[in-house]
Design a protein around this motif. Structure first.
Motif, PDB file in Angstrom:
ATOM      1  N   PRO A 226      41.293  38.370  44.501  1.00  0.00           N
ATOM      2  CA  PRO A 226      40.864  37.988  45.862  1.00  0.00           C
ATOM      3  C   PRO A 226      42.057  37.627  46.730  1.00  0.00           C
ATOM      4  CG  PRO A 226      39.459  36.958  44.219  1.00  0.00           C
ATOM      5  CD  PRO A 226      40.592  37.583  43.463  1.00  0.00           C
ATOM      6  N   ALA A 227      41.967  37.992  47.990  1.00  0.00           N
ATOM      7  CA  ALA A 227      43.086  37.753  48.906  1.00  0.00           C
ATOM      8  C   ALA A 227      43.273  36.281  49.227  1.00  0.00           C
ATOM      9  CB  ALA A 227      42.877  38.547  50.191  1.00  0.00           C
ATOM     10  N   TYR A 228      42.191  35.487  49.086  1.00  0.00           N
ATOM     11  CA  TYR A 228      42.279  34.087  49.469  1.00  0.00           C
ATOM     12  C   TYR A 228      42.081  33.201  48.255  1.00  0.00           C
ATOM     13  CZ  TYR A 228      41.662  36.345  53.956  1.00  0.00           C
ATOM     14  OH  TYR A 228      41.818  37.161  55.035  1.00  0.00           O
ATOM     15  N   LEU A 229      42.945  32.199  48.159  1.00  0.00           N
ATOM     16  CA  LEU A 229      42.862  31.284  47.024  1.00  0.00           C
ATOM     17  C   LEU A 229      41.565  30.482  47.032  1.00  0.00           C
ATOM     18  CD1 LEU A 229      46.527  29.912  46.955  1.00  0.00           C
ATOM     19  CD2 LEU A 229      45.537  31.737  45.578  1.00  0.00           C
TER      20      LEU A 229
ATOM     21  N   ASP B  33      38.718  31.648  47.418  1.00  0.00           N
ATOM     22  CA  ASP B  33      37.630  32.446  46.855  1.00  0.00           C
ATOM     23  C   ASP B  33      37.220  31.866  45.505  1.00  0.00           C
ATOM     24  OD1 ASP B  33      36.161  34.556  45.460  1.00  0.00           O
ATOM     25  OD2 ASP B  33      36.826  35.866  47.092  1.00  0.00           O
ATOM     26  N   SER B  34      35.924  31.660  45.307  1.00  0.00           N
ATOM     27  CA  SER B  34      35.431  31.013  44.087  1.00  0.00           C
ATOM     28  C   SER B  34      35.647  31.865  42.839  1.00  0.00           C
ATOM     29  CB  SER B  34      33.939  30.700  44.244  1.00  0.00           C
ATOM     30  OG  SER B  34      33.205  31.898  44.465  1.00  0.00           O
ATOM     31  N   THR B  35      35.841  33.163  43.028  1.00  0.00           N
ATOM     32  CA  THR B  35      36.033  34.052  41.871  1.00  0.00           C
ATOM     33  C   THR B  35      37.501  34.256  41.524  1.00  0.00           C
ATOM     34  OG1 THR B  35      36.083  36.060  43.240  1.00  0.00           O
ATOM     35  CG2 THR B  35      33.912  35.281  42.481  1.00  0.00           C
ATOM     36  N   PHE B  36      38.382  33.594  42.254  1.00  0.00           N
ATOM     37  CA  PHE B  36      39.808  33.861  42.074  1.00  0.00           C
ATOM     38  C   PHE B  36      40.252  33.607  40.634  1.00  0.00           C
ATOM     39  CE2 PHE B  36      44.280  32.652  42.067  1.00  0.00           C
ATOM     40  CZ  PHE B  36      44.847  33.733  42.725  1.00  0.00           C
ATOM     41  N   HIS B  37      39.987  32.433  40.108  1.00  0.00           N
ATOM     42  CA  HIS B  37      40.466  32.078  38.771  1.00  0.00           C
ATOM     43  C   HIS B  37      39.813  32.942  37.690  1.00  0.00           C
ATOM     44  CE1 HIS B  37      42.848  28.690  40.141  1.00  0.00           C
ATOM     45  NE2 HIS B  37      41.839  28.329  40.927  1.00  0.00           N
ATOM     46  N   THR B  38      38.564  33.309  37.908  1.00  0.00           N
ATOM     47  CA  THR B  38      37.882  34.183  36.935  1.00  0.00           C
ATOM     48  C   THR B  38      38.562  35.547  36.877  1.00  0.00           C
ATOM     49  OG1 THR B  38      35.787  33.064  37.361  1.00  0.00           O
ATOM     50  CG2 THR B  38      35.687  35.236  36.313  1.00  0.00           C
ATOM     51  N   LYS B  39      38.916  36.060  38.045  1.00  0.00           N
ATOM     52  CA  LYS B  39      39.546  37.379  38.084  1.00  0.00           C
ATOM     53  C   LYS B  39      40.983  37.335  37.577  1.00  0.00           C
ATOM     54  CE  LYS B  39      36.559  39.419  41.569  1.00  0.00           C
ATOM     55  NZ  LYS B  39      36.455  40.103  42.877  1.00  0.00           N
ATOM     56  N   VAL B  40      41.646  36.204  37.748  1.00  0.00           N
ATOM     57  CA  VAL B  40      42.980  36.054  37.168  1.00  0.00           C
ATOM     58  C   VAL B  40      42.882  36.096  35.644  1.00  0.00           C
ATOM     59  CG1 VAL B  40      44.899  34.453  36.813  1.00  0.00           C
ATOM     60  CG2 VAL B  40      44.022  34.840  39.119  1.00  0.00           C
TER      61      VAL B  40
ATOM     62  N   LEU C 118      52.185  33.114  41.715  1.00  0.00           N
ATOM     63  CA  LEU C 118      52.385  31.806  41.094  1.00  0.00           C
ATOM     64  C   LEU C 118      51.224  31.466  40.165  1.00  0.00           C
ATOM     65  CD1 LEU C 118      54.640  29.656  41.397  1.00  0.00           C
ATOM     66  CD2 LEU C 118      53.129  28.448  42.972  1.00  0.00           C
ATOM     67  N   LYS C 119      50.016  31.675  40.641  1.00  0.00           N
ATOM     68  CA  LYS C 119      48.834  31.389  39.822  1.00  0.00           C
ATOM     69  C   LYS C 119      48.753  32.332  38.621  1.00  0.00           C
ATOM     70  CE  LYS C 119      47.090  28.293  42.728  1.00  0.00           C
ATOM     71  NZ  LYS C 119      46.931  26.868  42.377  1.00  0.00           N
ATOM     72  N   LEU C 120      49.041  33.601  38.862  1.00  0.00           N
ATOM     73  CA  LEU C 120      48.971  34.604  37.785  1.00  0.00           C
ATOM     74  C   LEU C 120      49.976  34.297  36.688  1.00  0.00           C
ATOM     75  CD1 LEU C 120      47.839  37.427  36.842  1.00  0.00           C
ATOM     76  CD2 LEU C 120      49.838  38.412  37.984  1.00  0.00           C
ATOM     77  N   PHE C 121      51.200  33.975  37.068  1.00  0.00           N
ATOM     78  CA  PHE C 121      52.254  33.758  36.085  1.00  0.00           C
ATOM     79  C   PHE C 121      52.010  32.487  35.263  1.00  0.00           C
ATOM     80  CE2 PHE C 121      56.062  36.440  37.685  1.00  0.00           C
ATOM     81  CZ  PHE C 121      55.317  37.582  37.464  1.00  0.00           C
TER      82      PHE C 121
END
Length: 923
Positions: free
Chosen positions: A246-249, A251-258, A284-287
């Motif tokens: 997701p383009a925006y942090l 977004d509620s699905t961001f961590h799930t998709k990471v 940063l979040k991905l790494f």
């Protein structure tokens, strides 16, 4: 002209928060007055705060996630404008600026763009709607920004309404090069086309073809992914998986998709190279999650985060593996660094960004470097003022300098200077202290012609509005326990190649090849790819090149065929080999053996010739037809032996034409002469009057020989003229070329041999009829044997010749020629030579006459019996009492005495002696 004006609304978030938007002035992040004002759009914060209260109201929210790197870009813009104002570039005309924070949101950027479009000196910041904006003077003349392509696309469409020039130092999406959709957009960096091509070039140079891609699910990420996909396809690089975050942090699905992306990376064990098109806070979040899962790969960074210090300082970043990326070409930042050292002396009244940064320093000062940076990024504008009330202001000179990303600083500076040079062009004949001196669309035309000197090189915008600068290839290396971002090479976007400063950096580049990232093992030279059921062309099996094919490079899609029939290649070959040329050479042992046989035949012919010459006047020689006929026959045998030479060594056109014609004509001449001899023998000893008359008509020696031989000459001549034999290259053996004579026409070859066979058959018939000649002179019987040998040899030859191939094919014909020639020669002449040499007592006239008389007596008696032409009183014809009835000894009153067993003696006519002599002379 009628127009409609509207106001830019400013909604209040909270009355007690200093950064809340109370009026239009509060909306500006940093500003400074000037004769000509330049706008700036930068994502100083990474996200907007979305509250659940009144979500349907159009309220501009505050932002969170202070981005040091983008803040430095705003300072680079301010520094460049101050430097220009302190120089003579614009000759007394000062530049002002209004910089806005987009918070990486299109909606916030659009609100800022509306303020840019508002009319100059309008007290209400009104934007007029007009059909023609040629004379419209907005509050700003040009815009620098935005930070992200998605934002630039939206803003550029709005600014294009008044053709306000927009120069971005960071938006690299390839679509922005489209001047139809974005006519007023420029950028001081290359388009993503060059970046994705550079990435693909790096991947190909490193021998990788099985990679993963992670991108943000926004316009910038999608366009970058599309561009990279095209480049990858062209260069046979396969994308094993694509993950969109997701383009925006918020977004509620961001961590799930990471988590899902990390799981995909871990699962695909053959994928060791990951290309990442994301913003810094996404990376940063991905790494951080990848470090938790102990992921170790090669990461290829896009220009957005390749030089991000805040990512390179993540704890345990070295565990992620190797990070190599592409950053915008850097320049000299020493002047900017001096500006940063004195930044704490600058007033903060008109720079909310600087004021917020100083507050962040106070809140996070107690933390270590990375935690300090994380603290700054995690503070929201709302929380900041609650925490800073009791804090003392602290300044850290080193922090900003440590976070400089030279590529972004350089591109931002170039953007400001490009606008300044365009303004200079407009102000040559105008008073630019008056803001209405020119309109933005006029500045746009001037901007297209701007040429800037950067690092002693001329740089300018191309027809697409892109600046042709190069990339720095960055390698993250651990030096003294710290991760340093070093420049490994330079990528020339125009030439599409890497430039290395020294061998050590080139070695770093070559070390990347040690990591394998392929779907299948590399196919070695001598192999080719065989596509499997996988939809990816990079997934294949390696199979050996078939015979007569080769591959000389790694991972070839197909094997090359050896370019012509003179080359061959074994299975699994890396090259073609020249075929060995084979023919029956002089040095071949079998050829030597056959030549010895031919030579022996020649010696035999010469020996017979000598024997017959020395015994010229003997009855045996005379009975053989005389010396002339013998010489002709022997000469034809000599030519036949000689013809075998033309079957050996390298075939030539002359040899191919000569050997069969010489053999055919010589053999025909030989058989024709023997045919005459057979006819003559049969005529001499025939007592049947009808047969004698027929034979006398047939017996024309010279015309018969000439006619029979002439027909063969005509056959061979027509053969040579219409379907002449030629040299042929036989490729039936894989590794060799067999040089051989192609007979030209099998039919003509068959006719030639068939004609000889017909003559030989006639000769055989005549000789067979004369097979019961005198015991010591039975030439017809030997001629019969010779013809039989000929027939047997050539009958065996036909299937053997038809099924034999290779260099020994001529040897087959030589053998049959020698067998038939030796057979006829030996059967014709050796019995005579034996009599001449070893039976000399029988080679006298008297002995010869005695044999003829004896045979003639038998023949005459047989005729008398068969015709019952004797005394009518006799009931049967008696055989002679003795074998010498032609003498007076066994005669009674001139009659020969015959007796049939058990019967009384009867008398028959005695054969006169002159009749016997006549028979002999005829022979």
């Amino acid at each position: 002209m009628a127009f409609i004006s509207f106001l830019i609304p400013c909604f209040v978030i909270g009355t007690d928060i200093a950064f809340s938007c109370q009026n239009a002035a509060d909306f500006v992040g940093a500003s400074s007055p000037g004769d000509i004002v330049i706008g700036g759009l930068f994502a100083v914060h990474s996200e907007m705060l979305h509250t659940e209260e009144d979500p349907i109201k159009p309220v501009i929210q505050n932002c969170a996630g202070f981005e040091i790197q983008v803040f430095l870009q705003t300072l680079a813009m301010i520094h460049a404008i101050e430097t220009i104002n302190n120089s003579t570039l614009l000759s007394g005309v000062t530049l002002g600026y209004e910089i806005y924070d987009t918070c990486a949101e299109v909606t916030k950027a659009m609100a800022s763009a509306l303020r840019f479009l508002s009319k100059f000196n309008s007290s209400e910041d009104a934007v007029e709607f007009k059909c023609n904006y040629s004379d419209y003077i907005p509050r700003i003349k040009a815009v620098t920004g935005a930070s992200y392509s998605e934002v630039s696309m939206a803003v550029s469409r709005l600014l294009a309404l008044q053709l306000i020039p927009q120069v971005s130092p960071a938006s690299s999406a390839e679509i922005l090069s489209d001047k139809i959709r974005f006519p007023s957009f420029f950028r001081t960096i290359p388009s993503d086309f060059h970046q994705t091509r550079a990435m693909t070039h790096l991947i190909c140079e490193s021998g990788w073809n099985w990679i993963g891609v992670i991108a943000t699910d926004d316009d910038n990420g999608r366009f970058a992914l599309e561009s990279f996909g095209v480049q990858a396809m062209v260069n046979n690089v396969c994308i094993a998986f694509k993950e969109m975050l997701p383009a925006y942090l918020s977004d509620s699905t961001f961590h799930t998709k990471v988590d899902r992306a990390i799981e995909k990376i871990v699962k695909e064990t053959r994928v060791n190279v990951i290309v990442v098109f994301m913003r810094q806070f996404h990376v940063l979040k991905l790494f951080k999650k990848a470090i938790e899962r102990n992921v170790n790969k090669i990461w290829i960074a896009s220009d957005n985060w390749s030089a991000a210090v805040k990512i390179s300082t993540i704890p345990n970043i070295r565990q992620l593996g190797t990070i190599v990326g592409f950053g915008f070409k850097s320049g000299d930042t020493s002047s900017f660094q001096d500006f940063l050292r004195n930044l704490h002396e600058k007033p903060t009244e008109n720079n909310n960004f600087l004021r917020e940064y100083i507050m962040l320093l106070s809140v996070c000062a107690h933390l270590q470097y990375h935690d300090f940076q994380t603290c700054i990024s995690n503070q929201s504008q709302d929380d900041l003022f609650e925490d800073v009330e009791n804090k003392h202001q602290i300044w850290r000179d080193d922090f900003l300098n440590a976070n400089i990303e030279p590529g972004f600083i350089q591109s931002t500076t170039l953007a400001v200077y490009a606008i300044a040079h365009a303004i200079k062009g407009q102000c040559k004949n105008r008073n630019c202290k008056d803001p209405s001196a020119f309109s933005p669309w006029e500045l746009l035309e001037e901007l297209k012609k701007v040429v800037i000197i950067d690092d002693d090189k001329e740089v300018k915008f191309d027809s697409n509005g892109d600046m042709s600068t190069s990339y720095d290839v960055l390698l993250w290396k651990e030096i003294d326990g710290h991760m340093e971002i070093t420049t490994m090479a330079e990528y020339d976007a125009e030439k599409g190649d890497f430039i290395f400063e020294d061998e050590e950096k080139k070695k770093d580049f070559l070390d990347l090849r040690k990591v394998q990232s392929t779907c299948s093992q590399h196919c070695r030279p001598g192999q080719m790819k065989k596509v499997t059921e996988s939809p990816h062309t990079c997934c294949y099996e390696c199979v050996y090149c078939p015979e007569n094919h080769y591959s000389n490079q790694t991972d070839m899609d197909y094997c090359y065929r050896c370019n012509n029939k003179t080359y061959w290649a074994p299975i699994n070959s890396t090259t073609c080999y020249k075929k060995t040329i084979y023919f029956l050479s002089w040095t071949d042992w079998f050829a030597v053996f056959l030549l010895l046989l031919s030579a022996f035949g020649v010696v035999l012919v010469l020996s017979i010739c000598v024997i017959f010459t020395k015994n010229l006047n003997t009855p045996v020689v005379k009975a053989s037809g005389g010396l002339t006929v013998c010489y002709i026959i022997l000469f034809s045998h000599f030519l036949i032996f000689l013809s075998t030479i033309f079957f050996i060594d390298v075939p030539t056109e002359f040899k191919c034409k000569t050997r069969q014609a010489l053999f055919g004509i010589s053999f025909t001449l030989c058989v024709s002469c023997i045919l005459i001899k057979s006819l003559k023998i049969l005529l001499a000893f025939s007592f049947d009057p009808k047969l004698q008359n027929f034979l006398k008509c047939m017996y024309k020696p010279i015309p018969t020989v000439v006619t029979c031989t002439g027909i063969q000459v005509i056959i061979c001549t027509c053969w040579l003229i219409f379907r002449t034999p030629f040299v042929n290259q036989n490729f039936s053996i894989p590794k060799a070329i067999i040089l051989e004579c192609n007979e030209g026409s099998i039919v003509a070859f068959g006719i030639m041999l068939g004609y000889i066979a017909a003559l030989a058959f006639i000769c055989f018939i005549f000789a067979f009829k004369g097979r019961k000649l005198p015991e010591n002179y039975n030439e017809a019987k030997f001629i019969t044997f010779g013809m039989l040998i000929y027939f047997i040899a050539w009958i065996v030859f036909i299937p053997v010749y038809a099924t034999t191939f290779g260099k020994y094919l001529p040897a087959v014909e030589i053998i049959v020629v020698l067998i038939s020639n030796y057979g006829i020669l030996c059967c014709t002449f050796l019995p005579k030579c034996y009599i001449i040499v070893y039976k000399q007592e029988t080679n006298t006239k008297s002995a010869f006459l005695k044999m003829v008389y004896t045979y003639s007596s038998k023949s005459a008696g047989s005729v008398a019996v068969s015709q019952i032409s004797l005394d009518s009183k006799s009931s049967s014809f008696r055989a002679p009492i003795s074998d010498s009835c032609n003498t007076d000894k066994n005669s009674v009153n001139g009659n020969c005495v015959f007796q049939v067993p058990g019967q009384p003696l009867i008398k028959g006519k005695v054969l006169p002696k002159n009749a016997a002599r006549k028979r002999v002379s005829s022979i």
